[in-house]
Each structure stands twice: as C-alpha cells, then as structure tokens.
Design an enzyme around this catalytic site. Structure first.
Site, PDB file in Angstrom:
ATOM      1  N   SER A 249       4.667   2.506   7.895  1.00  0.00           N
ATOM      2  CA  SER A 249       4.374   1.309   7.113  1.00  0.00           C
ATOM      3  C   SER A 249       5.570   0.909   6.259  1.00  0.00           C
ATOM      4  CB  SER A 249       3.175   1.556   6.197  1.00  0.00           C
ATOM      5  OG  SER A 249       2.019   1.761   6.975  1.00  0.00           O
TER       6      SER A 249
ATOM      7  N   HIS B 105       0.805  -1.220   0.000  1.00  0.00           N
ATOM      8  CA  HIS B 105       0.000   0.000   0.000  1.00  0.00           C
ATOM      9  C   HIS B 105       0.842   1.276   0.000  1.00  0.00           C
ATOM     10  CE1 HIS B 105       0.499  -0.458   4.470  1.00  0.00           C
ATOM     11  NE2 HIS B 105       0.502   0.872   4.424  1.00  0.00           N
TER      12      HIS B 105
ATOM     13  N   ASP C 280       0.341  -7.828   1.256  1.00  0.00           N
ATOM     14  CA  ASP C 280       0.662  -6.406   1.477  1.00  0.00           C
ATOM     15  C   ASP C 280       2.171  -6.191   1.531  1.00  0.00           C
ATOM     16  OD1 ASP C 280       0.181  -3.705   1.784  1.00  0.00           O
ATOM     17  OD2 ASP C 280      -0.071  -3.811   3.961  1.00  0.00           O
TER      18      ASP C 280
END
Length: 577
Positions: free
Chosen positions: A420, A304, A337
């Site tokens: 992230s 992402h 992910d």
C-alpha cells in the site's frame, strides 16, 4: 616240451631267408631237436607258425598257455609299453636258457618285426599312471632255447618329450629294416596301450606333465578372471562412494544493462525513489510503501498506512539503499486515502516521474514496487486489467468517515499487504497509480498473519487524482473534494443513485444554493448516468464525482416519475475534515 597238448596256431608266416635264426627279423628258428647253436637257414623244418599271444610268466588264466576253449587274446603284460614307433628291444631269455611258457619252441619262427604299441600316460606307468619301474617287461617272445646271444639291456628311461618318435611303419620291411615278415598279432593290440590323442596338439609320448601344466595354466586363467571381476565390482563400489566434483555448465558474465522498457530496466530506474515506511503509535503499528515526490523530501503514500501514528506516533522511512530517516505527516485525506510525509536532512533523493493516468489503456504492462509483508524492494509485474473501477475501502469506524471512494485502475500485478502506497509504473518507468487495495478470496490468509494475499485483483488510485490531492496536502495540509450538494439514500437497492428524502442532522437533502439545486435536482430523483457512464449505486456516483476536480462541469441523467431528464451542473468544493 609241448608234446601231448593241443596246439592253437595262426596262419603260416613267411620265413626270411636272409636273416639269421632268432635275430628278431622274422627269420626261422631251429627245430626243437636240433642243436641250439646250429640253427641256420639251410636247416629249416616245415612251415612254422607264430603263437597268438606273448608268454605270460605269471601263468594267469586264460593267458598262461593256450587252452582248448578259444584263441587267447594278446598278452596282458604289466611292463612298460613304449610309445608309438619305438622299436622293442631284443628277446628276453631266462638265465637257464629255457624259454618260458608260451615261447615258441625250436623251429618256430619269432615275430617278423619289432612291435609298435600306442603310448600310455607316461613312461613306466600302468593304466592310470601307476609307476612300474621294477616290473618285468615282455615286449616280445623270447629267443628259442640254445641261443646264447645276450640281448641288450632294456632302456627304462622315458623318451624325451621333444624327441620325435620313429615312424609308425609296420610295412613289409619292418621298422628296423628287417625282412618282410608280417607283424605278429600282439603288435596290433595291447590292452595296456592308450589310444593316440587326436587334434589336441599333444605329443606322442607321456602326457602326465603336459596335462599338469595345462591344468595349472587353466587354473591361473580362471583365478585371473575371478580376481578381475571382484576387483571391478569393488572398484565400481568405491567409485560410486567417492565424492565426485561436479562442474555444471553456466553462462558467462553479461552486461548489467537491460532494455529500458523491460521489467528489470523499469525496476532499476524506479527502486531508488521507493521507500518503506514503519509506523508506530500507541498500540497500533504497520508497514507500508511510499515514493519520493520531490527533492525537498516529500513522500506520497496511503492514508491508512500513516493513520496508526495519529498525532503523536513515529514514522521511519527506509530507502532502497538502506538509509533510514524519520518522517512527519504533512497532510492526509481519508476520502482519497492519500497522505504526504516529509523527511529532513536527506540528500541525493531520487523523485519518481509522474505519468498521466488518462493515457492508460487496458492491457498496458505495469510494474508494482513495494514492501509486501515488510519485504522491501519487491518488484512484481502485470497489466492494466480495467479502468475506472469504482471501489470503496475502509469503513472500520462505522460512521463512514474513513471510507475512501476511488475510481481505480485494476491490475493483476501481485499486490499484498505492505504494498500500500507504493507506485504502479508504466513501461516508461513513470508513476500512473498508487497501489491502495486488493480483493482477496474469502477466508484467505493464514490465521497467524491475519492478512490475506493477492489473487490477482489489485487496485490503484489514478496518479492524476493523486497528484492533485498531494499538491493540496503539501500546499495547504488539506484536500478539497468535488461535490454536487445532495444527500444520497445509501439504502436504495434499485439501479442508480437515489436522492434522499432528508439530509444529515435534519438538513434538507438538496443543499440550498448548492450545485444540485441550481441544476434542478429534487428529492427522490434517481441519477442513472454521469457524462454518459451508467451509475448503479450511490457509491459509484460518489466515485465518479471524486474522480473530477472542483469546478468541473458534469452532465447528469435523471429519472423522475418514470421519465428521463438530463441536467448540467458545476462541481462545488468541500474541504476534508
């Protein structure tokens, strides 16, 4: 001269046979009718009396002459009063030789001895210091008429302050050493005299100048005290306003090295291998974190993070030292992910060592490194709060293609947007997870940022899963997913994961020839356990299966028609789109 008037007399006074008449030592005086020049001791009359007061030249009642009403008090004379013990001068006789009123007549003895009076405020003063330099003095009774001996002139000059007064002795010998005549009553009291001072240290003479000096000294002392107080207040005020140079205590310089397993030690070894990614593509842009996998420039991050770049976007990588390099996507997988990007033309890369997430225990210390809100090289620490926490992320597309299923490591190390893709390090500075998601309080975060922050619930992809996916992405550009070959009913609300009644696009719910069919799984079966671990939903079953590699053997527990059944299967493989 006093015939026809009543006389007021005091007690008889002894005559001094040794002294000549009228010499001021208490000797007798000739009778009123005798020759003035022939007053001798052999011609004494009857016993003589001494007047009760001195003569008053002003004839001020009731002191001018004795009256019939009462004995007159001592004389009220304005002349200068000598100090204690100073002998009075001789008798004063008028120019015509006639004694004044109140003066003893012939045959009346004079005072037995000089009169000593108390000191006044100063020489030549009357009462409260009024000078009387020209006023006449009546210190004693004048000599009887007929005496032609001229008295010595009065000394009107004040006695010196330092001169010692004669002894105040009014004994039988008298102050001048005369006969033993008793002092006259006017020598005992003088209304103009001042009582001697006591216990002050003042001399017996006038006190005008010493008092002035003492007053001046007191004034100077008071002025000095007041000036000192004012100066102190002003000085304190100025001191309080003055800029004070403050030097605070501080520790000395210490060695830069830290224990290898401390947060500082872990950060020092890990930061050179952590990078910040800035992604731009179309109208989307974002910031995330990654870490170096090898010396060839491969960097692992979240899917992402790089997704906004799409196929034609831009990705720049900033290293901890500030160097910036462009990067390109090598491969990415939405189901895990995870994504791998690569930088070129960069030397001196510092790959981070990979740990083993299967060795992690709840409570182990961890350190999270990243760029929350684009704040590069941010280090936070915490512990492993839980293991194998099934989470799903994404789902913005609506078709479920962007949903990731992660059997995550839970940590309380603060993780925020921008962290992230960053590494979660163990106490030996090894990567044990990839920070991917956080759980935020509902409504948290400011309206301007549109993002929420950490509340101590962070989740990381286990590094074992990340390693396998990264290797596949580097080697083939695609990642494989383990599967059991069944379609799940995601709307089932009961406990467990139920196999659906139909598959996608009308296909059967159990893939023909797939791992599930071979294990005997049927439509409507409810899977409750995977390798003995309870499963409560379809998402949890997917997470448990994705935590394994294709080809791994699993044991499943089923419920069918109210009965429990166990089956064993080998996981199949499917490539990500």
């Amino acid at each position: 001269m006093d015939e026809g008037k009543p006389k007021w007399w005091s007690r008889p006074g002894p005559a001094d046979p040794a002294g000549p008449p009228g010499d001021g030592h208490g000797g007798g005086a000739p009778d009123a009718g005798s020759d003035p020049g022939a007053g001798h001791a052999t011609d004494r009359g009857p016993e003589r009396r001494i007047p009760l007061h001195d003569p008053d030249r002003y004839s001020t009642p009731p002191y001018g002459e004795p009256g019939p009403w009462a004995p007159a008090p001592p004389v009220q004379h304005p002349g200068t009063t000598p100090a204690h013990g100073v002998p009075l001068q001789g008798p004063t006789t008028p120019a015509d030789g006639t004694p004044a009123h109140g003066t003893p007549a012939h045959g009346v003895p004079g005072p037995a001895a000089p009169v000593t009076v108390p000191p006044q405020e100063g020489p030549g003063t009357l009462g409260h210091g009024t000078p009387l330099t020209d006023a006449p003095r009546y210190d004693r009774a004048p000599a009887p008429a007929g005496y032609d001996a001229a008295p010595p002139p009065y000394d009107t000059s004040p006695p010196p302050y330092d001169s010692a007064p004669p002894p105040h002795d009014m004994g039988p010998a008298g102050p001048a050493g005369g006969g033993g005549a008793e002092p006259g009553p006017w020598g005992r009291y003088d209304p103009w005299a001042q009582a001697p001072l006591q216990q002050t240290g003042a001399g017996p003479h006038g006190t005008g100048k010493p008092r002035a000096r003492r007053g001046a000294l007191v004034g100077v002392l008071v002025l000095g005290v007041v000036a000192g107080m004012i100066g102190g207040v002003v000085g304190a005020n100025l001191e309080s306003r003055r800029a004070v140079q403050v030097e605070l205590p501080q520790a000395g310089t210490e060695a830069e090295g830290r224990a290898p397993d401390s947060v500082a030690g872990i950060a020092a070894r890990s930061l050179p291998g952590v990078v910040t990614l800035h992604v731009r593509g179309g109208s989307d842009q974002g910031t995330g974190t990654g870490f170096v996998l090898d010396g060839r420039g491969h960097i692992l991050t979240n899917n992402h993070v790089v997704e906004p770049a799409g196929s034609g976007g831009e990705i720049s990588v900033t290293f901890s030292g500030g160097e910036v390099a462009a990067a390109e996507v090598v491969g990415r997988d939405a189901g895990y992910d995870l994504a791998v990007v690569k930088v070129s033309g960069v030397s001196g890369l510092k790959p981070l060592p990979l740990g083993n997430s299967d060795n992690v225990q709840v409570g182990d210390p961890v350190v999270a490194i990243g760029a929350p809100f684009d704040l590069a090289n941010t280090v936070t620490s915490g512990i492993i709060s839980a293991k194998e926490r099934p989470i799903t992320a994404g789902g913005e597309k609506g078709d479920g293609s962007d949903i990731s299923y992660v059997d995550a490591l839970q940590t309380d190390a603060p993780i925020n947007p921008g962290n992230s893709g960053g590494p979660l390090m163990d106490s030996r500075a090894r990567v044990i997870g990839i920070n991917s998601a956080i759980r935020s309080a509902e409504g948290a975060g400011g309206p301007e940022s549109g993002q929420s922050g950490s509340i101590g619930l962070g989740f990381a992809i286990p590094v074992n899963q990340g390693k396998r996916v990264a290797e596949e992405l580097i080697n083939t550009g695609k990642a494989t997913h383990p599967i059991i070959g069944v379609t799940l009913d995601m709307d089932f609300t009961g406990d467990g994961a139920r196999v659906g009644t139909e598959g996608n696009d009308g296909a059967p719910p159990v893939t023909v020839g797939g791992p599930g069919q071979k294990a005997g799984i049927r439509s409507g079966d409810v899977i409750t356990e995977v390798d003995g671990q309870r499963v409560h939903s379809g998402e949890e079953l997917i997470v448990k299966i994705r935590a394994h590699r294709p080809g791994d053997r699993l044991q499943l527990t089923l419920e069918r028609g109210g009965q429990e059944k166990k089956v064993t299967l080998v996981l199949g493989s499917a490539r990500s789109g």
